[in-house]
Scaffold this motif. Structure first.
Motif, mmCIF file in Angstrom:
data_model
loop_
_atom_site.group_PDB
_atom_site.id
_atom_site.type_symbol
_atom_site.label_atom_id
_atom_site.label_comp_id
_atom_site.label_asym_id
_atom_site.label_seq_id
_atom_site.Cartn_x
_atom_site.Cartn_y
_atom_site.Cartn_z
ATOM 1 N N GLY A 44 1.259 3.143 1.200
ATOM 2 C CA GLY A 44 2.521 3.858 1.289
ATOM 3 C C GLY A 44 2.530 5.071 2.196
ATOM 4 N N ILE A 45 1.380 5.493 2.699
ATOM 5 C CA ILE A 45 1.344 6.709 3.528
ATOM 6 C C ILE A 45 2.184 6.531 4.795
ATOM 7 N N TRP B 113 8.072 -1.836 3.642
ATOM 8 C CA TRP B 113 9.032 -0.742 3.506
ATOM 9 C C TRP B 113 10.111 -1.095 2.492
ATOM 10 N N GLN C 129 5.633 7.410 -2.290
ATOM 11 C CA GLN C 129 4.932 6.471 -1.414
ATOM 12 C C GLN C 129 3.574 6.999 -0.980
ATOM 13 N N SER C 130 3.436 8.292 -0.853
ATOM 14 C CA SER C 130 2.177 8.855 -0.369
ATOM 15 C C SER C 130 1.072 8.812 -1.420
ATOM 16 N N ALA D 134 9.197 9.718 -0.293
ATOM 17 C CA ALA D 134 7.986 9.965 0.495
ATOM 18 C C ALA D 134 6.850 10.449 -0.402
ATOM 19 N N ILE D 135 7.163 11.299 -1.354
ATOM 20 C CA ILE D 135 6.131 11.777 -2.281
ATOM 21 C C ILE D 135 5.572 10.607 -3.091
ATOM 22 N N ASP E 35 4.745 4.576 5.190
ATOM 23 C CA ASP E 35 6.140 4.606 4.767
ATOM 24 C C ASP E 35 6.605 6.026 4.456
ATOM 25 N N ALA E 36 5.720 6.837 3.889
ATOM 26 C CA ALA E 36 6.073 8.225 3.598
ATOM 27 C C ALA E 36 6.358 8.991 4.885
ATOM 28 N N VAL E 37 5.567 8.751 5.923
ATOM 29 C CA VAL E 37 5.791 9.407 7.212
ATOM 30 C C VAL E 37 7.122 8.954 7.805
ATOM 31 N N ASN F 253 9.720 7.935 6.151
ATOM 32 C CA ASN F 253 10.760 8.589 5.357
ATOM 33 C C ASN F 253 11.036 9.998 5.861
ATOM 34 N N THR G 65 -0.151 6.131 -2.601
ATOM 35 C CA THR G 65 -0.993 4.973 -2.316
ATOM 36 C C THR G 65 -1.358 4.961 -0.839
#
Length: 136
Positions: A98-99, A9, A92-93, A89-90, A101-103, A105, A95
């Protein structure tokens, strides 16, 4: 596992989000009357820096003053910090790693917009039967 998730993160967005909260806190502390907003921003910076293993709970003693503070906070800083979370979030998503981490966020946005009347605690310190608003 929490430490690994927190390090990922931190590398993929947490450090710059925490820097934004820290900057908002410094700006708020420049004006004496907005020091409570600065303290809330510093508290959120610490949460955004190392979020896994934390939970957000409602403060039972929160009242009308917290509601008024939340409205002022949202108008002054909350909306642009929420936009920073969405932008991160956009990014991070894009990769697979990163998904998650996007959630996380996106889960932080309600607390970002309305931080007053809430506490950030360790998940292990929740009382039996105490329900967090959200936990990461």
């Amino acid at each position: 596992m929490r430490t690994i998730l927190n390090v990922i993160w931190l590398m993929f967005g947490g450090i710059w989000l925490a820097a934004l909260y820290f900057l908002a806190g410094i700006i708020a502390c420049v004006f004496i009357i907005t020091i409570p907003f600065g303290i809330a921003s510093f508290r959120m910076a610490r949460y955004v820096l190392w979020p896994f293993g934390k939970a957000v709970v409602q403060r039972p003693d929160a009242g009308v003053v917290s509601g008024i503070g939340n409205v002022i906070w949202f108008l002054v800083a909350g909306w642009w910090l929420a936009l920073a979370h969405v932008a991160t979030a956009i990014a991070q998503s894009l990769t697979v790693i990163g998904i998650l981490d996007a959630v996380v966020n996106l889960k932080m946005i309600p607390v970002t917009c309305f931080p007053f009347g809430k506490r950030i605690v360790d998940r292990g310190s929740l009382h039996p039967g105490q329900r967090p608003l959200h936990s990461i």
